[in-house]
Design a protein around this motif. Structure first.
Motif, PDB file in Angstrom:
ATOM      1  N   TYR A 337       0.863  -0.998   0.285  1.00 29.45           N
ATOM      2  CA  TYR A 337       0.359  -0.174  -0.084  1.00 29.45           C
ATOM      3  C   TYR A 337       0.662   1.557   0.102  1.00 29.45           C
ATOM      4  O   TYR A 337       0.907   2.095  -0.647  1.00 29.45           O
ATOM      5  CB  TYR A 337      -0.791   0.241   0.890  1.00 29.45           C
ATOM      6  CG  TYR A 337      -2.060  -1.105   0.592  1.00 29.45           C
ATOM      7  CD1 TYR A 337      -2.289  -0.932  -0.092  1.00 29.45           C
ATOM      8  CD2 TYR A 337      -2.485  -1.657   2.367  1.00 29.45           C
ATOM      9  CE1 TYR A 337      -3.728  -3.106  -0.110  1.00 29.45           C
ATOM     10  CE2 TYR A 337      -3.750  -2.931   2.514  1.00 29.45           C
ATOM     11  CZ  TYR A 337      -3.714  -2.865   1.321  1.00 29.45           C
ATOM     12  OH  TYR A 337      -4.750  -3.587   1.240  1.00 29.45           O
ATOM     13  N   ARG A 339       4.154   1.503  -0.736  1.00 29.88           N
ATOM     14  CA  ARG A 339       4.983   1.498  -1.811  1.00 29.88           C
ATOM     15  C   ARG A 339       4.263   2.262  -3.166  1.00 29.88           C
ATOM     16  O   ARG A 339       4.096   3.016  -4.373  1.00 29.88           O
ATOM     17  CB  ARG A 339       5.266   0.010  -2.219  1.00 29.88           C
ATOM     18  CG  ARG A 339       6.899  -0.357  -1.363  1.00 29.88           C
ATOM     19  CD  ARG A 339       6.690  -1.565  -1.390  1.00 29.88           C
ATOM     20  NE  ARG A 339       8.321  -2.099  -0.895  1.00 29.88           N
ATOM     21  CZ  ARG A 339       8.730  -2.710  -1.217  1.00 29.88           C
ATOM     22  NH1 ARG A 339       8.600  -3.829  -2.245  1.00 29.88           N
ATOM     23  NH2 ARG A 339      10.301  -3.033  -0.928  1.00 29.88           N
ATOM     24  N   ALA A 340       3.073   1.691  -3.101  1.00 29.86           N
ATOM     25  CA  ALA A 340       1.538   1.687  -4.030  1.00 29.86           C
ATOM     26  C   ALA A 340       1.595   3.305  -4.509  1.00 29.86           C
ATOM     27  O   ALA A 340       1.525   4.519  -4.801  1.00 29.86           O
ATOM     28  CB  ALA A 340       0.692   1.447  -4.339  1.00 29.86           C
ATOM     29  N   ALA A 341       1.814   4.165  -2.804  1.00 30.01           N
ATOM     30  CA  ALA A 341       1.647   5.290  -2.746  1.00 30.01           C
ATOM     31  C   ALA A 341       2.736   6.269  -3.386  1.00 30.01           C
ATOM     32  O   ALA A 341       2.595   7.029  -3.639  1.00 30.01           O
ATOM     33  CB  ALA A 341       0.618   6.507  -1.434  1.00 30.01           C
ATOM     34  N   LEU A 342       3.284   5.403  -2.764  1.00 31.72           N
ATOM     35  CA  LEU A 342       4.438   6.028  -3.123  1.00 31.72           C
ATOM     36  C   LEU A 342       5.100   5.941  -4.721  1.00 31.72           C
ATOM     37  O   LEU A 342       5.098   7.185  -5.169  1.00 31.72           O
ATOM     38  CB  LEU A 342       6.289   6.095  -2.578  1.00 31.72           C
ATOM     39  CG  LEU A 342       5.850   5.752  -1.545  1.00 31.72           C
ATOM     40  CD1 LEU A 342       7.564   5.168  -0.568  1.00 31.72           C
ATOM     41  CD2 LEU A 342       6.490   7.612  -0.754  1.00 31.72           C
ATOM     42  N   SER A 343       4.436   5.386  -5.468  1.00 31.51           N
ATOM     43  CA  SER A 343       4.978   4.546  -7.044  1.00 31.51           C
ATOM     44  C   SER A 343       3.911   5.786  -7.474  1.00 31.51           C
ATOM     45  O   SER A 343       4.160   6.409  -8.959  1.00 31.51           O
ATOM     46  CB  SER A 343       4.769   3.570  -7.668  1.00 31.51           C
ATOM     47  OG  SER A 343       2.858   3.381  -7.370  1.00 31.51           O
TER      48      SER A 343
ATOM     49  N   PHE B  59      12.381   0.952  -4.949  1.00 27.38           N
ATOM     50  CA  PHE B  59      12.446   0.230  -3.451  1.00 27.38           C
ATOM     51  C   PHE B  59      12.917  -0.525  -3.109  1.00 27.38           C
ATOM     52  O   PHE B  59      13.075  -0.862  -1.690  1.00 27.38           O
ATOM     53  CB  PHE B  59      10.598   0.727  -3.437  1.00 27.38           C
ATOM     54  CG  PHE B  59       9.818   0.338  -3.205  1.00 27.38           C
ATOM     55  CD1 PHE B  59       9.722   1.909  -3.633  1.00 27.38           C
ATOM     56  CD2 PHE B  59       9.041   0.202  -4.937  1.00 27.38           C
ATOM     57  CE1 PHE B  59       8.133   2.378  -3.670  1.00 27.38           C
ATOM     58  CE2 PHE B  59       7.182   0.879  -5.158  1.00 27.38           C
ATOM     59  CZ  PHE B  59       7.780   1.616  -4.648  1.00 27.38           C
ATOM     60  N   TYR B  80       8.908   8.522  -5.409  1.00 32.04           N
ATOM     61  CA  TYR B  80       7.668   9.330  -5.611  1.00 32.04           C
ATOM     62  C   TYR B  80       8.258  10.425  -7.440  1.00 32.04           C
ATOM     63  O   TYR B  80       7.144  11.018  -7.253  1.00 32.04           O
ATOM     64  CB  TYR B  80       6.959  10.110  -4.548  1.00 32.04           C
ATOM     65  CG  TYR B  80       7.717  10.915  -3.838  1.00 32.04           C
ATOM     66  CD1 TYR B  80       8.181  12.494  -3.751  1.00 32.04           C
ATOM     67  CD2 TYR B  80       9.244  10.543  -2.318  1.00 32.04           C
ATOM     68  CE1 TYR B  80       8.780  12.946  -3.243  1.00 32.04           C
ATOM     69  CE2 TYR B  80      10.123  11.250  -2.050  1.00 32.04           C
ATOM     70  CZ  TYR B  80       9.732  12.986  -1.883  1.00 32.04           C
ATOM     71  OH  TYR B  80      10.696  13.645  -1.133  1.00 32.04           O
ATOM     72  N   ILE B  84       7.040   6.386 -12.460  1.00 35.52           N
ATOM     73  CA  ILE B  84       6.700   5.534 -12.257  1.00 35.52           C
ATOM     74  C   ILE B  84       5.971   4.467 -12.001  1.00 35.52           C
ATOM     75  O   ILE B  84       5.179   4.378 -10.392  1.00 35.52           O
ATOM     76  CB  ILE B  84       7.779   4.245 -12.191  1.00 35.52           C
ATOM     77  CG1 ILE B  84       8.889   4.690 -12.991  1.00 35.52           C
ATOM     78  CG2 ILE B  84       7.659   2.961 -12.553  1.00 35.52           C
ATOM     79  CD1 ILE B  84      10.470   4.000 -12.961  1.00 35.52           C
ATOM     80  N   PHE B  88       0.859  -4.334  -8.856  1.00 40.34           N
ATOM     81  CA  PHE B  88       0.906  -4.881  -7.448  1.00 40.34           C
ATOM     82  C   PHE B  88       0.829  -6.308  -7.662  1.00 40.34           C
ATOM     83  O   PHE B  88      -0.924  -6.522  -8.347  1.00 40.34           O
ATOM     84  CB  PHE B  88       0.758  -4.765  -6.268  1.00 40.34           C
ATOM     85  CG  PHE B  88       2.235  -3.493  -6.371  1.00 40.34           C
ATOM     86  CD1 PHE B  88       3.044  -4.024  -5.249  1.00 40.34           C
ATOM     87  CD2 PHE B  88       1.188  -2.608  -6.156  1.00 40.34           C
ATOM     88  CE1 PHE B  88       4.317  -2.698  -5.217  1.00 40.34           C
ATOM     89  CE2 PHE B  88       2.147  -0.761  -5.634  1.00 40.34           C
ATOM     90  CZ  PHE B  88       3.967  -1.496  -5.414  1.00 40.34           C
ATOM     91  N   PHE B  94      -6.048  -0.010  -2.418  1.00 42.08           N
ATOM     92  CA  PHE B  94      -6.321   1.100  -0.556  1.00 42.08           C
ATOM     93  C   PHE B  94      -7.691   1.031  -0.058  1.00 42.08           C
ATOM     94  O   PHE B  94      -8.466   1.494  -0.705  1.00 42.08           O
ATOM     95  CB  PHE B  94      -6.217   2.890  -0.377  1.00 42.08           C
ATOM     96  CG  PHE B  94      -4.737   2.626  -1.463  1.00 42.08           C
ATOM     97  CD1 PHE B  94      -3.505   2.561  -0.755  1.00 42.08           C
ATOM     98  CD2 PHE B  94      -4.805   4.530  -2.529  1.00 42.08           C
ATOM     99  CE1 PHE B  94      -2.252   3.215  -1.328  1.00 42.08           C
ATOM    100  CE2 PHE B  94      -3.835   4.820  -2.655  1.00 42.08           C
ATOM    101  CZ  PHE B  94      -2.086   3.565  -1.910  1.00 42.08           C
ATOM    102  N   TYR B 105      -6.445   9.833  -6.554  1.00 46.86           N
ATOM    103  CA  TYR B 105      -4.951   8.988  -5.678  1.00 46.86           C
ATOM    104  C   TYR B 105      -4.339  10.020  -6.332  1.00 46.86           C
ATOM    105  O   TYR B 105      -2.915  11.163  -5.572  1.00 46.86           O
ATOM    106  CB  TYR B 105      -4.720   7.763  -4.670  1.00 46.86           C
ATOM    107  CG  TYR B 105      -3.544   8.577  -3.704  1.00 46.86           C
ATOM    108  CD1 TYR B 105      -3.868   8.922  -2.495  1.00 46.86           C
ATOM    109  CD2 TYR B 105      -2.665   8.344  -3.456  1.00 46.86           C
ATOM    110  CE1 TYR B 105      -3.309   8.896  -1.575  1.00 46.86           C
ATOM    111  CE2 TYR B 105      -1.256   8.212  -2.778  1.00 46.86           C
ATOM    112  CZ  TYR B 105      -2.118   8.501  -1.398  1.00 46.86           C
ATOM    113  OH  TYR B 105      -1.202   9.298  -0.705  1.00 46.86           O
TER     114      TYR B 105
END
Lengths: 440, 366
Positions: A337, A339-343, B59, B80, B84, B88, B94, B105
């Motif tokens: 979650y 990581r997804a937000a960061l990406s 990451f 961030y 990219i 997943f 979320f 978002y």
């Protein structure tokens, strides 16, 4: 939440099927009806599983009935019910209840009371009335005791003839209207006196509610209790949240080791832990010696027997209750979650606030509620390290149980505490939703 | 292979990754990806392909080497700031936000005006055919729907690159095939650049422009799906992509691109293409695809013949799989289309198999 959702979707599914059945003859023909024998068998099966469930729960129910429901019921009852005076001087009270409330009651009542006092003095029961009356009118205890002593020496015939005069001569307070009000009040089997007192209220001679004149301590004590509980909860949150986060994301080996340290407070005696805080915080304790040796202060700080010591010791004790629910919730949050937000371009702090934090709310609120409720009712630690500053409502309840022997007031205070906690829970449920709680 | 721009839009040069400072998970990874290309990293689990993906996303740190995106090095850029998109395996939708909020978002983070966000979210909801589900929470969606939302969310902010980490791994077979088509459709329509990680070779073969087969932290071969299937460069690729038979033998003669191999424990010699095998006299493994082998029960004398004995047959449905024993005791499998003439044999019956020499390849023995 999930469960209720499933339930709803299940019902809507059923409704859908039923409407299908009604609208479609073809489907209706497909519904298979059970034969009578089969239906009976199915019913029996259901009844048997219900019985099994019932038997499994029975021991707990019985235990709760005796150990939880009954005591709380008694407590609620005791807050209103005070039969002592009514059972000791029933005749006098009967007569006193006809009194108009002006001046002092007539001689009949006075004589009757004088006779009662002699009997009680002989039976060594006058102390009970003295104590009960004293609660309604401070200072009345000595009046009752001395009068009873004097009445004991007078013989019965004289008492019957001149009881009223003797009573008035025995103590000047008997000419005062107030003491008769107090006596009539003390004689009520059911009264709201204890509850009013617990709320710092009283009734004046006209029966109207007013703020208690003598002393107002309980409201202040309740608000202090809430304040301390809030501080403790915040302290647990500040220490517990990052730790729980680390535990949830650390490799299993490290996490297990750290978990032992978190649980350590559970495995050591509460007394040991609390006393060790005394050793640490006292005037010549470890903390003060250290602070003085590095020159932060020149004279020892007063840390023990303050609000501060209550907060710090209770935070230590209640920390696991905050960490465990947080940990279990955080463990279930997939790191992807974040990581997804960061990406997607969120900065780490924004990702934490908008994505991670909302997902930890069930654990956070469970932990906070748990710590808050436990600390509101906590007794032993404030009693040991709190001094006078750090006392909480439970300590006063204990005081009325053990020392002032006013069980009625203790029960009223306890009931109000219970109501307070229930209303907090209600508020929580209203605004956050109790179904969001996740304990483990 | 569709090339819509520079062939080195994304380029890796000598990437190495070590977690413990001792062993390398990614040994030497160099690759160029063209803009708009669909590149798949295919490999068994533990081959380092996900690590590569995580290094692109930022990451995981890169131990040594450089990743260039559109000419700019990104190895030291914060995740961030890389722009990219990532999909997943577990969707990472979320759970506390509705589908529409999930899609909005990345746009909100970019401080896009609200009406633009709404329009864009609507557009992408239509794109994934979930127009009426914007208000639902992820928990109320099926696996396939969640995956579509995750895909849309990774695309909605026009990322310079989309990474997909086994996105279909959690779906059942039917749904997976559907989603493969869906992803291919979106890729054709929007033309984004994809790095796709999977261990499922069918997925890789059907969707990719190019596939990089990954093993032991090294790219074994990077080529278009048909090239990879028909001309594997080494026996790992030959074995990993599709089903394959390996017949052990020794090289006895050479003839340009072809060699002659004597089959182990037998007298027969077969002609095969030259793979990465050694010189005359060296041991080799000849790979022959099961569907490129033919059973010759009635023609004892034919070219490229291998004598085997019948072991058993498996009824698979669209084809029948025959198992035979080679002279050295190893199994060899033949796939025969399931028509009415699929023959039956007795156990232990000697049979001849044959294959065209351009369908056999000799690799170095391992």
């Amino acid at each position: 939440m999930l469960c209720s959702h499933c339930y709803i979707s299940n019902i809507s599914l059923k409704i859908k099927i039923m409407s299908d059945i009604q609208s479609n003859e073809r489907i209706r023909s497909k519904v298979i009806l059970l034969s009578k024998k089969e239906a009976n068998f199915a019913k029996k099966e259901i009844r048997r599983s219900k019985m099994t469930a019932f038997f499994m729960v029975t021991p707990l129910l019985v235990f709760l009935l005796f150990a939880f429901v009954a005591p709380i019921g008694t407590m609620l009852h005791r807050g209103f019910y005070s039969p002592v005076v009514a059972s000791l001087i029933p005749d006098t009270l009967d007569k006193l209840n006809q009194w108009s409330g002006e001046g002092i009651p007539n001689d009949d009542v006075l004589t009757s009371l004088a006779i009662d006092f002699k009997r009680l003095a002989n039976e060594r029961q006058s102390g009970k009335i003295a104590a009960a009356l004293n609660r309604n009118m401070p200072g009345a205890s000595s009046v009752v005791k001395s009068t009873a002593r004097k009445m004991r020496r007078v013989d019965d015939a004289e008492l019957k003839a001149n009881g009223a005069e003797l009573l008035l001569n025995a103590h000047e307070k008997w000419s005062n209207t107030k003491i008769w009000f107090a006596l009539r009040k003390a004689g009520e089997t059911y009264s709201d006196t204890h509850y009013l007192k617990a709320l710092d209220l009283e009734r004046n001679s006209l029966g109207e509610l007013q703020v208690r004149e003598a002393s107002q301590i309980y409201i202040q004590l309740y608000s202090k209790t809430l304040k301390l509980a809030l501080y403790i909860t915040l302290a647990c949150l500040i220490i517990g949240y990052p730790l729980a986060f680390y535990l949830a994301n650390a490799p299993a080996k490290t996490a297990n080791l750290l978990m032992i340290f978190v649980l350590l407070p559970f495995w050591t005696s509460l007394l040991v832990r609390t006393t060790s805080w005394i050793a640490l915080l006292q005037t010549n304790g470890v903390v003060n010696s250290f602070l003085m040796s590095i020159g932060v202060t020149s004279s020892p700080l007063e840390m023990l027997y303050t609000e501060f010591s209550t907060i710090i010791a209770m935070t230590h004790i209640l920390l696991p209750f905050m960490i465990l629910p947080l940990y279990s919730v955080m463990k279930g949050i997939d790191p992807s979650y974040f990581r997804a937000a960061l990406s997607m371009g969120a900065r780490p702090i924004s990702a934490f606030l908008k994505v991670y934090l909302p997902n930890t709310l069930p654990g956070l609120s469970a932990g906070a509620l748990l710590v808050f409720i436990i600390s509101v009712g906590y007794y032993i630690t404030p009693a040991l390290v709190g001094g006078t500053d750090g006392q909480m409502i439970s300590n006063i309840i204990a005081f009325h149980m053990q020392q002032s022997n006013n069980w009625g007031l203790a029960a009223a205070l306890g009931t109000l505490l219970l109501l307070l906690i229930l209303s907090l829970y209600w508020l929580y449920d209203r605004f956050v939703g109790a179904s969001n709680i996740k304990l483990g | 292979m569709t090339t819509q721009g520079a062939t080195d839009y994304l380029s890796f040069s000598n990437i190495q990754k070590s977690y413990d400072q001792k062993t390398l998970v990614v040994k030497d990874f160099s690759l160029n990806v063209a803009k708009g290309e669909f590149l798949t990293l295919l490999g068994p689990s533990g081959s380092g392909k996900t690590t590569v993906l995580m290094m692109i996303a930022g990451f995981e740190s890169v131990t040594s080497g450089d990743i260039l995106l559109d000419g700019k090095p990104i190895t030291s850029t914060a995740p961030y700031k890389r722009n990219i998109g990532m999909v997943f395996q577990n969707y990472a939708l979320f759970p506390h936000m509705s589908i529409a909020e999930n899609l909005a978002y990345p746009l909100k983070v970019r401080k896009m005006p609200k009406d633009e966000i709404d329009a864009k979210v609507k557009e992408y909801l239509e794109l994934i055919e979930l127009e009426h589900m914007g208000g639902r929470k992820p928990a109320q969606l099926s696996g396939g729907q969640k995956q579509r939302v995750a895909l849309a969310r990774a695309l909605i902010f026009n990322p310079s690159l989309v990474l997909m980490d086994e996105p279909l791994g959690a779906l059942d077979k039917k749904l997976r095939e559907q989603m493969q088509l869906e992803i291919t459709r979106l890729h054709k329509k929007i033309g984004f650049t994809v790095i796709y990680v999977t261990h499922d070779q069918t997925e890789a073969l059907t969707m990719s422009d190019r596939i990089a087969v990954f093993n032991d932290g090294v790219v074994q071969q990077c080529a278009a799906p048909d090239v990879l299937y028909e001309h594997p460069e080494n026996s790992f690729v030959a074995d990993f992509i599709g089903d394959n038979n390996f017949v052990n033998g020794t090289i006895v003669a050479e003839d340009g691109d072809f060699v002659t191999v004597k089959i182990a424990n037998a007298e027969e010699e077969i002609a095969t293409k030259r793979g990465d095998c050694g010189p005359i006299g060296s041991a080799c493994r000849v790979s022959i695809r099961p569907e490129k082998l033919f059973i010759m029960p009635h023609e004892p004398a034919c070219d490229n013949k291998i004598n085997v004995t019948y072991a058993m047959r498996l009824y698979v449905g669209d084809f029948i799989q025959y198992y035979f024993k080679l002279p050295d005791g190893k199994d060899i499998v033949v796939k025969v289309l399931n028509d009415h003439e699929a023959p039956k044999f007795d156990e232990g019956q000697p049979i001849g198999l044959t294959s065209l020499k351009q369908h056999c390849t000799a690799y170095a023995a391992t």
